[in-house]
Design an enzyme around this catalytic site. Sequence first.
Site, PDB file in Angstrom:
ATOM      1  N   GLU A 193       0.819  -1.210   0.000  1.00 30.34           N
ATOM      2  CA  GLU A 193       0.000   0.000   0.000  1.00 30.34           C
ATOM      3  C   GLU A 193       0.852   1.257   0.000  1.00 30.34           C
ATOM      4  O   GLU A 193       0.650   2.172  -0.809  1.00 30.34           O
ATOM      5  CB  GLU A 193      -0.940   0.012   1.209  1.00 30.34           C
ATOM      6  CG  GLU A 193      -1.760   1.294   1.278  1.00 30.34           C
ATOM      7  CD  GLU A 193      -2.793   1.314   2.386  1.00 30.34           C
ATOM      8  OE1 GLU A 193      -3.603   2.258   2.387  1.00 30.34           O
ATOM      9  OE2 GLU A 193      -2.782   0.409   3.243  1.00 30.34           O
ATOM     10  N   ASP A 226      -0.914  -5.152   2.939  1.00 33.88           N
ATOM     11  CA  ASP A 226      -1.480  -3.986   3.619  1.00 33.88           C
ATOM     12  C   ASP A 226      -0.913  -3.985   5.038  1.00 33.88           C
ATOM     13  O   ASP A 226      -1.303  -4.815   5.862  1.00 33.88           O
ATOM     14  CB  ASP A 226      -3.004  -4.051   3.659  1.00 33.88           C
ATOM     15  CG  ASP A 226      -3.632  -2.721   4.059  1.00 33.88           C
ATOM     16  OD1 ASP A 226      -2.915  -1.871   4.626  1.00 33.88           O
ATOM     17  OD2 ASP A 226      -4.832  -2.529   3.812  1.00 33.88           O
ATOM     18  N   ILE A 279      -1.085  -1.837   7.630  1.00 32.70           N
ATOM     19  CA  ILE A 279      -2.070  -1.503   8.663  1.00 32.70           C
ATOM     20  C   ILE A 279      -3.391  -1.244   7.950  1.00 32.70           C
ATOM     21  O   ILE A 279      -3.606  -0.168   7.384  1.00 32.70           O
ATOM     22  CB  ILE A 279      -1.668  -0.274   9.499  1.00 32.70           C
ATOM     23  CG1 ILE A 279      -0.342  -0.510  10.226  1.00 32.70           C
ATOM     24  CG2 ILE A 279      -2.770   0.063  10.510  1.00 32.70           C
ATOM     25  CD1 ILE A 279       0.106   0.678  11.086  1.00 32.70           C
ATOM     26  N   ASP A 280      -4.270  -2.227   7.939  1.00 31.58           N
ATOM     27  CA  ASP A 280      -5.602  -2.011   7.381  1.00 31.58           C
ATOM     28  C   ASP A 280      -6.497  -1.482   8.493  1.00 31.58           C
ATOM     29  O   ASP A 280      -6.637  -2.108   9.534  1.00 31.58           O
ATOM     30  CB  ASP A 280      -6.174  -3.310   6.826  1.00 31.58           C
ATOM     31  CG  ASP A 280      -7.560  -3.076   6.239  1.00 31.58           C
ATOM     32  OD1 ASP A 280      -7.660  -2.293   5.279  1.00 31.58           O
ATOM     33  OD2 ASP A 280      -8.529  -3.642   6.768  1.00 31.58           O
ATOM     34  N   THR A 285      -6.306   2.243   9.034  1.00 32.55           N
ATOM     35  CA  THR A 285      -5.407   3.282   9.562  1.00 32.55           C
ATOM     36  C   THR A 285      -6.167   4.323  10.383  1.00 32.55           C
ATOM     37  O   THR A 285      -5.684   4.762  11.426  1.00 32.55           O
ATOM     38  CB  THR A 285      -4.643   3.970   8.417  1.00 32.55           C
ATOM     39  OG1 THR A 285      -3.827   2.992   7.756  1.00 32.55           O
ATOM     40  CG2 THR A 285      -3.746   5.074   8.940  1.00 32.55           C
ATOM     41  N   ASP A 338      -6.402  -4.634   0.010  1.00 33.96           N
ATOM     42  CA  ASP A 338      -7.521  -4.803   0.942  1.00 33.96           C
ATOM     43  C   ASP A 338      -8.246  -6.126   0.736  1.00 33.96           C
ATOM     44  O   ASP A 338      -8.884  -6.632   1.663  1.00 33.96           O
ATOM     45  CB  ASP A 338      -8.545  -3.680   0.767  1.00 33.96           C
ATOM     46  CG  ASP A 338      -8.005  -2.302   1.103  1.00 33.96           C
ATOM     47  OD1 ASP A 338      -7.418  -2.157   2.189  1.00 33.96           O
ATOM     48  OD2 ASP A 338      -8.168  -1.375   0.281  1.00 33.96           O
TER      49      ASP A 338
END
Length: 298
Positions: free
Chosen positions: A86, A106, A108-109, A111, A236
Amino acid sequence: VASPCLAEAAMSSAGEDDRCWADCMDVAVRMARRAGQVVQEAVKQEKRVSSKSTPTDLVTEADQQVEDLIISTLREKFPSHRFIGEESSAEGEECILTDSPTWIIDPIDGTCNFVHSFPMVAVSIGFAVKKELEFGVIYHCFDGTLYTARRGHGAFCNGVRLQVSKEKDISKALILTEIGAKRDPATLDIFLGNMKKLLSAPVHGVRIIGSSTLALCHIATGAAEAYYQFGLHCWDIAAAAVIIREAGGCVIDTTGAPLDLMSRRVVAAGSREMAEYVARQLQPISYERDDHDQGTRP
């Protein structure tokens, strides 16, 4: 030490490939747990927050640090592999899926949730070969829940096999979604209109939790019947798509066509009937493809 799986293209049997991807998945599990611990510590610290495509598309130093940790470690072990992350994509690195073994990350999905210490935050690591998703690993950073799946081998939560809800009746469904980064009045009207159509079906309810990957995991566990979103990215959906499929679910494009990982559109459900019903209700919201600058179709 480099992986023994450097010569993937030269492998002579599907069995060797399968063992190699199993080894890769073991590494992914270890990396997701390690990254999750970094996130757990970072959430306690002061957060330096900036925005990317829109004022609501947030990024923190922790996002970048966690992605660097994951990719640098994986690249050392698998130097012939490709990576889509990402934050590196936000910095201009190409986001294109080739036939090469590719990690889709990803760091930190959720954020925005992370910034507010709202406990729906995950690390997501997907893996594709020849443009087919092979495995997915998602680690819930706040409670330590680990979701895993490998193509043809089932989906699991902390080692317990997952099974989607097989509900076909929309009037008995709990639906999950996310708002997306666009917040202009026209886009919000479409978003709210889509929600109104589903609420009028009527469904049992609609929920927004702020983490696409964890919402999708709830489809795999059977806790909700369907999920839809416009505006999410390949990182995602990649890991979660494997988990849902291996739990018996269906993941398609919002047009009803097969999933296109770069399209930024998805409907996922525990049954094909549910997925197709939800897809038919949706007015589309246009987002630029993840691979828009690589000469692919619009």
